[in-house]
Each structure stands twice: as structure tokens, then as C-alpha cells.
Motif scaffolding. Structure first.
Motif, PDB file in Angstrom:
ATOM      1  N   ILE A 176     -56.670 -29.620  34.049  1.00 42.10           N
ATOM      2  CA  ILE A 176     -57.736 -29.805  35.038  1.00 42.10           C
ATOM      3  C   ILE A 176     -57.349 -29.126  36.343  1.00 42.10           C
ATOM      4  N   ARG A 177     -56.102 -29.275  36.718  1.00 39.05           N
ATOM      5  CA  ARG A 177     -55.632 -28.659  37.976  1.00 39.05           C
ATOM      6  C   ARG A 177     -55.785 -27.145  37.928  1.00 39.05           C
ATOM      7  N   ASP A 178     -55.322 -26.516  36.861  1.00 40.04           N
ATOM      8  CA  ASP A 178     -55.399 -25.057  36.758  1.00 40.04           C
ATOM      9  C   ASP A 178     -56.847 -24.572  36.796  1.00 40.04           C
ATOM     10  N   ASN A 179     -57.731 -25.262  36.079  1.00 38.63           N
ATOM     11  CA  ASN A 179     -59.123 -24.840  36.018  1.00 38.63           C
ATOM     12  C   ASN A 179     -59.849 -25.059  37.339  1.00 38.63           C
ATOM     13  N   SER A 180     -59.546 -26.145  38.020  1.00 35.95           N
ATOM     14  CA  SER A 180     -60.271 -26.483  39.247  1.00 35.95           C
ATOM     15  C   SER A 180     -59.875 -25.609  40.429  1.00 35.95           C
ATOM     16  N   SER A 181     -58.621 -25.180  40.471  1.00 39.15           N
ATOM     17  CA  SER A 181     -58.126 -24.444  41.639  1.00 39.15           C
ATOM     18  C   SER A 181     -58.265 -22.935  41.505  1.00 39.15           C
ATOM     19  N   LEU A 182     -58.882 -22.489  40.412  1.00 34.99           N
ATOM     20  CA  LEU A 182     -58.892 -21.075  40.057  1.00 34.99           C
ATOM     21  C   LEU A 182     -59.433 -20.176  41.164  1.00 34.99           C
ATOM     22  N   VAL A 183     -60.500 -20.593  41.845  1.00 33.99           N
ATOM     23  CA  VAL A 183     -61.143 -19.704  42.818  1.00 33.99           C
ATOM     24  C   VAL A 183     -60.718 -19.993  44.260  1.00 33.99           C
ATOM     25  N   VAL A 184     -59.728 -20.854  44.451  1.00 34.71           N
ATOM     26  CA  VAL A 184     -59.280 -21.160  45.820  1.00 34.71           C
ATOM     27  C   VAL A 184     -57.785 -20.935  45.993  1.00 34.71           C
ATOM     28  N   LEU A 185     -57.160 -20.265  45.038  1.00 37.92           N
ATOM     29  CA  LEU A 185     -55.707 -20.113  45.106  1.00 37.92           C
ATOM     30  C   LEU A 185     -55.259 -19.362  46.353  1.00 37.92           C
ATOM     31  N   SER A 195     -48.964 -23.217  47.317  1.00 34.56           N
ATOM     32  CA  SER A 195     -48.419 -24.543  47.592  1.00 34.56           C
ATOM     33  C   SER A 195     -48.931 -25.500  46.519  1.00 34.56           C
ATOM     34  N   ARG A 196     -48.056 -25.893  45.602  1.00 32.24           N
ATOM     35  CA  ARG A 196     -48.473 -26.787  44.522  1.00 32.24           C
ATOM     36  C   ARG A 196     -48.876 -28.159  45.061  1.00 32.24           C
ATOM     37  N   ALA A 197     -48.222 -28.593  46.116  1.00 33.68           N
ATOM     38  CA  ALA A 197     -48.581 -29.897  46.700  1.00 33.68           C
ATOM     39  C   ALA A 197     -50.005 -29.847  47.251  1.00 33.68           C
ATOM     40  N   ALA A 198     -50.330 -28.755  47.962  1.00 30.44           N
ATOM     41  CA  ALA A 198     -51.689 -28.606  48.497  1.00 30.44           C
ATOM     42  C   ALA A 198     -52.705 -28.468  47.371  1.00 30.44           C
ATOM     43  N   GLU A 199     -52.319 -27.751  46.302  1.00 36.28           N
ATOM     44  CA  GLU A 199     -53.211 -27.576  45.149  1.00 36.28           C
ATOM     45  C   GLU A 199     -53.508 -28.918  44.493  1.00 36.28           C
ATOM     46  N   ARG A 200     -52.462 -29.713  44.250  1.00 34.82           N
ATOM     47  CA  ARG A 200     -52.659 -31.018  43.609  1.00 34.82           C
ATOM     48  C   ARG A 200     -53.511 -31.935  44.476  1.00 34.82           C
ATOM     49  N   LYS A 201     -53.278 -31.906  45.778  1.00 38.84           N
ATOM     50  CA  LYS A 201     -54.048 -32.755  46.691  1.00 38.84           C
ATOM     51  C   LYS A 201     -55.524 -32.377  46.669  1.00 38.84           C
ATOM     52  N   LEU A 202     -55.805 -31.063  46.694  1.00 37.43           N
ATOM     53  CA  LEU A 202     -57.198 -30.596  46.703  1.00 37.43           C
ATOM     54  C   LEU A 202     -57.895 -30.944  45.394  1.00 37.43           C
ATOM     55  N   VAL A 203     -57.238 -30.657  44.270  1.00 33.23           N
ATOM     56  CA  VAL A 203     -57.857 -30.917  42.964  1.00 33.23           C
ATOM     57  C   VAL A 203     -58.076 -32.405  42.759  1.00 33.23           C
ATOM     58  N   GLN A 204     -57.101 -33.229  43.156  1.00 35.20           N
ATOM     59  CA  GLN A 204     -57.247 -34.672  43.004  1.00 35.20           C
ATOM     60  C   GLN A 204     -58.421 -35.182  43.835  1.00 35.20           C
ATOM     61  N   LEU A 238     -67.687 -27.930  38.030  1.00 33.40           N
ATOM     62  CA  LEU A 238     -68.274 -28.211  39.341  1.00 33.40           C
ATOM     63  C   LEU A 238     -67.199 -28.416  40.407  1.00 33.40           C
ATOM     64  N   ALA A 239     -66.103 -29.069  40.023  1.00 33.92           N
ATOM     65  CA  ALA A 239     -65.009 -29.280  40.983  1.00 33.92           C
ATOM     66  C   ALA A 239     -64.478 -27.938  41.492  1.00 33.92           C
ATOM     67  N   ARG A 240     -64.402 -26.965  40.593  1.00 33.79           N
ATOM     68  CA  ARG A 240     -63.934 -25.622  40.982  1.00 33.79           C
ATOM     69  C   ARG A 240     -64.782 -25.066  42.115  1.00 33.79           C
ATOM     70  N   TRP A 241     -66.114 -25.190  41.972  1.00 35.40           N
ATOM     71  CA  TRP A 241     -66.996 -24.596  42.977  1.00 35.40           C
ATOM     72  C   TRP A 241     -67.104 -25.463  44.227  1.00 35.40           C
ATOM     73  N   LEU A 242     -67.020 -26.755  44.079  1.00 35.31           N
ATOM     74  CA  LEU A 242     -67.033 -27.609  45.268  1.00 35.31           C
ATOM     75  C   LEU A 242     -65.825 -27.320  46.144  1.00 35.31           C
ATOM     76  N   ALA A 243     -64.688 -27.070  45.505  1.00 32.13           N
ATOM     77  CA  ALA A 243     -63.486 -26.746  46.265  1.00 32.13           C
ATOM     78  C   ALA A 243     -63.656 -25.436  47.041  1.00 32.13           C
TER      79      ALA A 243
END
Length: 507
Positions: free
Chosen positions: A349-358, A368-377, A407-412
Motif C-alpha cells: 500500500i505504501r509503495d502504491n500510494s506514494s508513487l506520484v509524490v516521491l 525520507s521513508r519516515a515522511a513517506e510512511r507518515k503521509l501514506v498512513q 484514490l490515496a495516491r491522488w489525494l496525496a
């Protein structure tokens, strides 16, 4: 001898998770039993046990009154139990005919494929099933459309002696003509004494086909209803345990500034399309299969070559064929085929959700994996993605939760315009209500949404106005107050209606 199949006190556990909790249900021969329930209710697990893909934790199966052990899919098929899965499994580099008879191809002397006999068989079966002219037996599997792949699976399942046939969301990619042929086939199977199991989230189909309706919730059987005497409201109550009569509750506000301006857009599939969208507006895009709706969406997203015309997003004219530029400008697309076009199924889920905001999460040259996990969560919580953690593989999620990940990917990304192509296809009624609420929330936040859907009640409930397409062009637009099913269909078939001469009129 009792015809059909039955499960008795069937249980299935995956580690600590109980997928089925003591289900007892019969599937009589000569009847269509619809199997309904939210995603995660246990429908797929029950079907996979019946077809030998899963072994039950407890309980037993009987076929024609006799105990049956299904240790493999091959054993289930040999016993006469067949399933048409939601995701067809097609061999890409052999013909339709060879796909249909895979594992049972006719051979001649020397064990060579007997192509003459193969042609005779497939021609006879196409005619018998009503698919002649719909499916070319010489096409390669790699050349098939989603609808044609589904028809190949159906043919494969009903060749030979089938005692139980299960259809899992079989119409999700079929045209109206193909659906009619499928329904005729199902009724023929029923009349021949076959036990038919039909899984669908489409209420209209259920009431057209089913003799009885079995409802699962949280792995338990909560009711079996006579299709002639039950109601949609009763089925919804059984499925979700609550009233969903207010599914469409969005407050319709005054539209904001112009954010998308499409002028005379022409591609190989669409012609001279003009479309404007404003902040906070939900625009429905309607049309029959082949109208060009998805093709327009892909062109707007930069994934299809544009021959002429312009697309301006919030004052910025976009260059054609530049998906990255389109995303950076603020347009996102959740495509129709989420598994094939939007998701990396074996990633988290993390990899798929953060794809367009890396790029936003980079610190110097590293993400930043910590920032990525926080955003996806944050977005997984907001959209109520049901999973053990954001490291859970997307392929293991239900259809509704997979759509939420898209949807989470695009909301991010915080888009200005979001295109949703068939956002609730294959999703249960409870998850639909959640998707509708997400759409309402995004509109409240000022996002302009273009919603493509083949379900007219859905479009009419969501949209501020409906744009209708036919044969690659826009045939009309209807405001919310004027948009009825009859009005939309009239515009969707405008060319066909215009070509009809009423009886008694001179041509």
C-alpha cells in the motif's frame, strides 16, 4: 439423487482471520442462486473452496448428495464444478480456440493438434452459446479485449459436462449485446438442470436472473431470500447491517473558478470534444460501450496521442503526450482497469500510494521513508483502507480497498482535477457509499471531478451535470435537474435514433 451442490458447516481460517464461519448453503440444480455480500464477506473464499483452490478448515461439501473432497482445481473440474473468474486467465500467444480447449485439445495420429476438429468444435460451441460473430476463434489471446477475454473464460467453463457453474462478476466488461447473450446462456444452463451460482454487485442483474439470493456478511450466512419477494432495501440491510438510503448526500455548491478548458480535442478515438470544468464541480461522463469516454480520459491524462485541439489546466496550456507534465500541473486519473493500469499488485500500500509524490519526499537525493510512511498512513486512515498495515500487499486487498489505494495516491498529490473512470466497478454496496463520500469531500475541498460510470443511477446521484458521448463525440449536456435516465440514454443513442424512420413515415 439430489442435483446440485451444497456446503455444510463450512469454515475457513487464514491464520487468525476467519473468512468463513460455519456456512451451510445449498445450490440446487435447475436454479440460479445469487451470492451477495460486501467485499470481504466471504464470497470469493466460498467459491475458491468449491473449485479446489482453497481447502476448508472445517465442514464438508456434497455434490448430488454425495460427499466430495476437492483437493485441487483439476479434481473440481473433473467433478463438473466450474467457475468463471472475475479476472480471466488467458494464454496470450495461442488462439481463442486453443484457449477454450486448453488441456483437452483434439489430436490426430502422432499426437499432433487436429486443427480441423478444433475448428469444428469451436464453431459448434460458438453457435450453441450464442457467441457467433462476437468472438473470432482465430484471434490470439494477446489481441483480446477485456470483454472478449471474459467470453473465452465462459466458453472454457461450460464446455464438457458442467453440473455447477459459478459466475463471478461476469458482466463487468461486457457490452449490452454480450450481456444479453450471457443471460440467455445462464437461463439455458438453468433449464438444463445445472446449478448456477451468480456473484454480482449489480442489483438489476440479480433480480433479472436469480431464483434465490444468499447473503454473506463477515463470513457468515445471514439470509437466503426468494428473489421474487425480496427487495433491494432488504438485501442492502442484510449485506451491510445498516440503511444506505442516503448514499448521495452531497451539498451542491456554486461552482468555482474554471480549472479545465478542453477545446476541439481530437484523437484517433474522439472528435472535436469541448469540455469545461470548475473547482468543486462533479461532472458525469456518460455513454454506451465504445462511446470514447475512457479514450478521452487517457488523452486528457497525456497517455494518448492528440491530433488537434488544446487542453488548458488552471491557465496552463498542456503539451500533449506528456503524462508527467499533466500530473505536475494538477490532473490525476484513476483508470477503469485498476489492476492492470493503476496498481503494482505485488507491492505494498505504501509503495502504491506514494508513487506520484516521491519527489516531494526527497531529502537531498534520498526519499525520507519516515515522511513517506507518515503521509501514506494519513491517507490510508482518512480513506479507511482496511488492511493490517500500509506494508500489506495490494493484491491481497478487496476491490474496494484497492480503489481506495488508487484514490490515496491522488489525494496525496492534491490534484486540481481528478478523473475517476468506473470508480465503483466490482465494488460492494457498502464500499460504494464510502467512495461516494470521498467524491463529495473532494468536491467540498474544491477539486473538480470527472466521473465516468456505466451505472446511470450513480452518475445522476453524483453529478452536478452530465456530459454524454457517442461514437467519440459529445452529443449533449444535461444539468442536474434535467438529467434523467431517459434523457441520458436518448443522447447516448442520438445517432441511432436519428437514423430510425418511424413506422408509416415516408423515408
Amino acid at each position: 439423487m439430489t442435483s446440485g451442490a451444497a456446503v455444510h458447516d463450512l469454515t475457513k481460517r487464514f491464520g487468525p482471520v476467519q473468512a468463513l464461519g460455519g456456512v451451510t448453503l445449498d445450490f440446487p440444480g435447475g436454479q440460479v442462486t445469487a451470492l451477495m455480500g460486501e467485499n470481504g464477506a466471504g464470497k470469493s473464499t466460498l467459491l475458491k473452496i468449491l473449485t479446489g483452490d482453497h481447502q476448508p478448515t472445517g465442514g464438508r461439501i456434497t455434490l448430488e448428495g454425495q460427499p466430495l473432497t476437492l483437493e485441487s482445481p483439476a479434481r473440481a473440474r473433473a467433478a463438473g464444478i466450474r467457475i468463471i473468474p472475475q479476472e480471466p486467465e488467458i494464454i496470450p500467444y495461442v488462439s481463442v480456440a486453443e484457449n477454450v480447449y486448453a488441456g483437452a485439445l483434439p489430436t490426430s495420429a502422432g499426437r499432433r493438434l487436429d486443427r480441423t476438429e478444433l475448428r469444428r468444435r469451436v464453431t459448434a460451441d460458438l453457435d450453441r452459446l450464442g457467441f457467433t460473430g462476437v468472438l473470432d476463434p482465430d484471434l490470439l489471446g494477446s489481441q483480446l479485449t477485456p470483454a472478449q477475454r471474459q467470453l473465452v473464460e465462459i466458453m472454457r467453463a461450460v464446455t464438457g459436462e458442467a453440473k455447477v457453474v459459478a459466475f463471478d462478476e461476469p458482466t463487468s466488461s461486457l457490452s449490452e449485446h454480450e450481456v444479453d447473450a450471457l443471460f440467455r446462456l445462464i437461463r439455458r444452463l438453468r433449464d438444463q438442470g445445472t446449478a448456477v451460482i451468480y456473484v454480482s454487485h449489480r442489483m438489476q442483474e440479480i433480480f433479472q436472473l436469480a431464483d434465490r439470493i444468499a447473503v454473506l456478511r463477515d463470513g457468515n450466512l445471514v439470509g437466503v431470500q426468494d428473489a421474487r419477494s425480496t427487495s433491494v432495501d432488504e438485501l442492502v440491510r442484510l449485506m451491510v447491517g445498516r440503511d444506505l438510503s442516503t448514499m448521495f448526500t452531497r451539498r451542491r455548491a456554486d461552482r468555482g473558478r474554471l480549472v479545465l478548458d478542453v477545446k476541439d480535442l481530437t484523437t484517433e478515438d474522439v472528435r472535436n470534444v469541448n469540455l469545461q470544468m470548475h473547482a468543486g464541480e462533479v461532472v458525469g461522463l456518460a455513454g454506451l460501450v465504445g462511446a470514447g469516454r475512457s479514450e478521452l480520459a487517457l488523452a486528457l491524462a497525456g497517455d494518448r496521442p492528440v491530433l488537434s485541439g488544446t487542453v488548458t489546466l488552471d491557465g496552463q496550456r498542456l503539451r500533449h503526450g506528456r503524462p508527467g507534465e499533466v500530473i505536475r500541473a494538477g490532473l490525476g486519473l484513476a483508470p477503469e482497469e485498476r489492476k492492470a493500469q493503476a496498481l503494482f499488485l505485488h507491492r505494498s500500500i505504501r509503495d502504491n500510494s506514494s508513487l506520484v509524490v516521491l519527489e516531494r519526499l526527497r531529502r537531498l537525493r534520498f526519499v525520507s521513508r519516515a515522511a513517506e510512511r507518515k503521509l501514506v498512513q494519513q491517507y490510508a486512515d482518512r480513506l479507511r483502507v482496511r488492511a493490517p498495515s500500509i506494508e500489506h500487499e495490494v493484491r491481497k486487498l478487496s476491490g474496494g480497498n484497492q480503489q481506495k489505494v488508487v484514490l490515496a495516491r491522488w489525494l496525496a498529490r492534491k490534484p486540481k482535477v481528478l478523473i475517476l473512470d468506473e470508480p465503483t466497478r466490482g465494488i460492494d454496496v457498502g464500499a460504494k457509499a464510502e467512495i461516494y463520500q470521498i467524491i463529495a469531500d473532494l468536491a467540498e475541498e474544491g477539486v473538480a471531478l470527472l466521473v465516468i460510470s456505466s451505472e446511470l443511477p450513480e452518475l445522476l446521484g453524483l453529478a452536478d451535470r452530465v456530459v454524454v458521448m457517442q461514437n467519440g463525440r459529445v452529443t449533449g449536456e444535461l444539468g442536474h435537474e434535467d438529467a434523467t435516465e431517459e434523457a441520458v440514454l436518448s443522447l447516448a443513442m442520438a445517432d441511432d435514433i436519428a437514423g430510425v424512420t418511424p413506422a408509416g413515415a415516408s423515408s
